[in-house]
Scaffold this active site. Structure first.
Site, mmCIF file in Angstrom:
data_model
loop_
_atom_site.group_PDB
_atom_site.id
_atom_site.type_symbol
_atom_site.label_atom_id
_atom_site.label_comp_id
_atom_site.label_asym_id
_atom_site.label_seq_id
_atom_site.Cartn_x
_atom_site.Cartn_y
_atom_site.Cartn_z
ATOM 1 C CG ASP A 173 12.798 -3.157 5.787
ATOM 2 O OD1 ASP A 173 13.722 -3.821 5.222
ATOM 3 O OD2 ASP A 173 12.101 -2.613 4.762
ATOM 4 N NE ARG A 195 17.316 -3.885 1.700
ATOM 5 C CZ ARG A 195 18.277 -3.927 0.647
ATOM 6 N NH1 ARG A 195 18.824 -4.835 0.215
ATOM 7 N NH2 ARG A 195 18.486 -2.783 0.252
ATOM 8 N NE ARG A 255 24.069 -1.183 2.235
ATOM 9 C CZ ARG A 255 23.040 -1.075 1.232
ATOM 10 N NH1 ARG A 255 21.970 -1.262 1.361
ATOM 11 N NH2 ARG A 255 23.422 -0.652 -0.027
ATOM 12 C CE LYS A 258 23.952 3.311 1.603
ATOM 13 N NZ LYS A 258 23.581 2.650 0.274
#
Ligand SMILES: *[C@@H]1O[C@H](CO)[C@@H](O)[C@H](O)[C@H]1NC(C)=O
Length: 380
Positions: A173, A195, A255, A258
């Site tokens: 991330d 990610r 997303r 999200k």
């Protein structure tokens, strides 16, 4: 004459010294964040210095003037992963992190994976830090940032984070927040991330402002196998307050964001462009106000099948009395071009904005002209 010149020179130098630091102030929920404040700027030259400055317990203003490349610094890991979206070359594969493939994708084909270990876990950022790039020179390759475990008062501004195992889900991330308060992420470019580009974890992130960032979803490895990145922005947590303003979200497929976990989100004057799939996922508990945003060639602005939280999209100027009462301004209309729009009329949560620091809102058309030119690193 000479002393006047020297005085001018001294004041110019003083101004230069002040200029090495954060530009502007946060708007919205993280208003008042100071990061490293007036600490004397430091200029890391090695990866180890950067990690040390971010992770020590001193307030710091950390200026990046070069690229820090973490690839290869923790070795390469080979193993067996899975291909839940198929084995085609445009499809992201997944690392079997925490047995994700084994537990959640038992019928997916098994595939060999080989990834850079440095990308998996970001650099720890402690409290009272400003991390600021100079011009467009502040770049971190192969490792993200983690603001976690009670860290507060952090500013990340004008840097780029890129190349975190983009072939692989769970490859890393870019920016993680979990159990934080007062964080401002501004003018950051993220690209080629395995990610999430920005993830607010299950712990409370409290007051967050995410402004003027460039979420660049262009990739050769996508969970939707179409060149558009699927995992982009995930805002969950316990009663998080998130201002999301002036961001440019390009070429994503889902997303983006999200929203879950009781997050109160003010999404204002952002620009979604060239997105497949959907932008917003509206999970149970989320409370989302959308105003003054532009969705251009952006698929579905809201994933209709997922809506289980509350969302107000300021659908017409006659129906936003709640904005005036609780945000102190009439909400701006959103604009949709070649995008499936969404009419969210729930104003029952606007009361939660009352008494908070609220970002201003301009029209969608002014966001459309300004955001693509002002978002991301190297623009301030
Ligand atoms: C951060 O700065 C504030 C204000 O100066 C101070 O009260 C706090 O103790 C600092 N936090 C840490 C972890 O050093």
């Amino acid at each position: 004459m000479r002393s006047i010149l020297l005085t001018c020179l001294a004041s110019a130098l003083t101004r230069y010294a002040y200029a090495a630091g954060v530009t502007g102030v946060a708007e919205g929920f993280a208003k008042g964040v100071t990061g490293g404040g007036s600490a004397t700027p430091v200029y890391p030259t090695t990866n180890a210095e950067l990690v040390s400055y971010l992770g020590d317990s001193s307030p710091r203003v950390i200026i990046l003037t070069k690229t820090f490349d973490f690839r290869g610094t923790e070795g390469t890991v080979s193993g067996t992963g899975c291909a839940p979206w198929g084995t085609g070359s445009a499809c992201q594969k997944a690392i079997n992190k925490d047995n994700w493939c084994t537990n959640y994708q038992p019928s997916a084909p098994k595939v060999p994976v080989s990834y850079d270990q440095a990308g998996i876990l970001g650099i720890t950022v402690k409290s009272n830090k400003s991390l600021v790039g100079q011009g467009s020179s502040g770049v971190i390759i192969g490792k993200g940032l983690r603001i976690v475990s009670g860290a507060s008062n952090v500013i990340i501004q004008n840097i780029m984070i890129t190349n975190l195992n983009p072939q692989y889900v769970w490859g890393g991330d870019a920016i993680t927040l979990d159990n934080t308060d007062l964080v401002w992420i501004d003018h950051v470019t993220t690209s080629l991330i395995g990610r999430q580009h920005i993830v607010l974890g299950n712990g409370a992130s409290n007051r967050v402002t995410i402004s003027n960032n460039f979420i660049d979803g262009r990739t050769s490895w996508s969970a939707t196998c179409d060149g558009y990145h699927y995992w982009n922005l995930y805002f969950t947590g316990s009663n998080d307050l998130v201002t999301f303003k002036g961001n440019y979200i390009l070429h994503t497929s889902g997303r983006a964001p999200k929203v879950a976990g009781n997050t109160l989100l003010h999404a204002v004057n952002n620009y979604w462009y060239q997105n497949s799939g959907h932008a917003f996922e509206v999970d149970s508990g989320s409370k989302i106000l959308l105003e003054g945003n532009v969705f251009q060639n952006a698929g579905q602005a809201v994933e209709v099948s997922s809506v289980s939280g509350k969302i107000f999209t300021s659908p017409d100027s006659n129906s936003n009395a709640g904005c005036s009462s609780y945000l102190g301004h009439a909400c701006q209309l959103n604009a949709y071009g070649s995008t499936t729009s969404y009419k969210g009329t729930d104003q029952s949560f606007l009361q939660y904005f009352s008494g908070k620091n609220i970002a201003s809102a301009s029209t969608a058309s002014s966001a459309q002209s300004s955001v693509p030119n002002s978002a991301g690193h190297g623009k301030i």
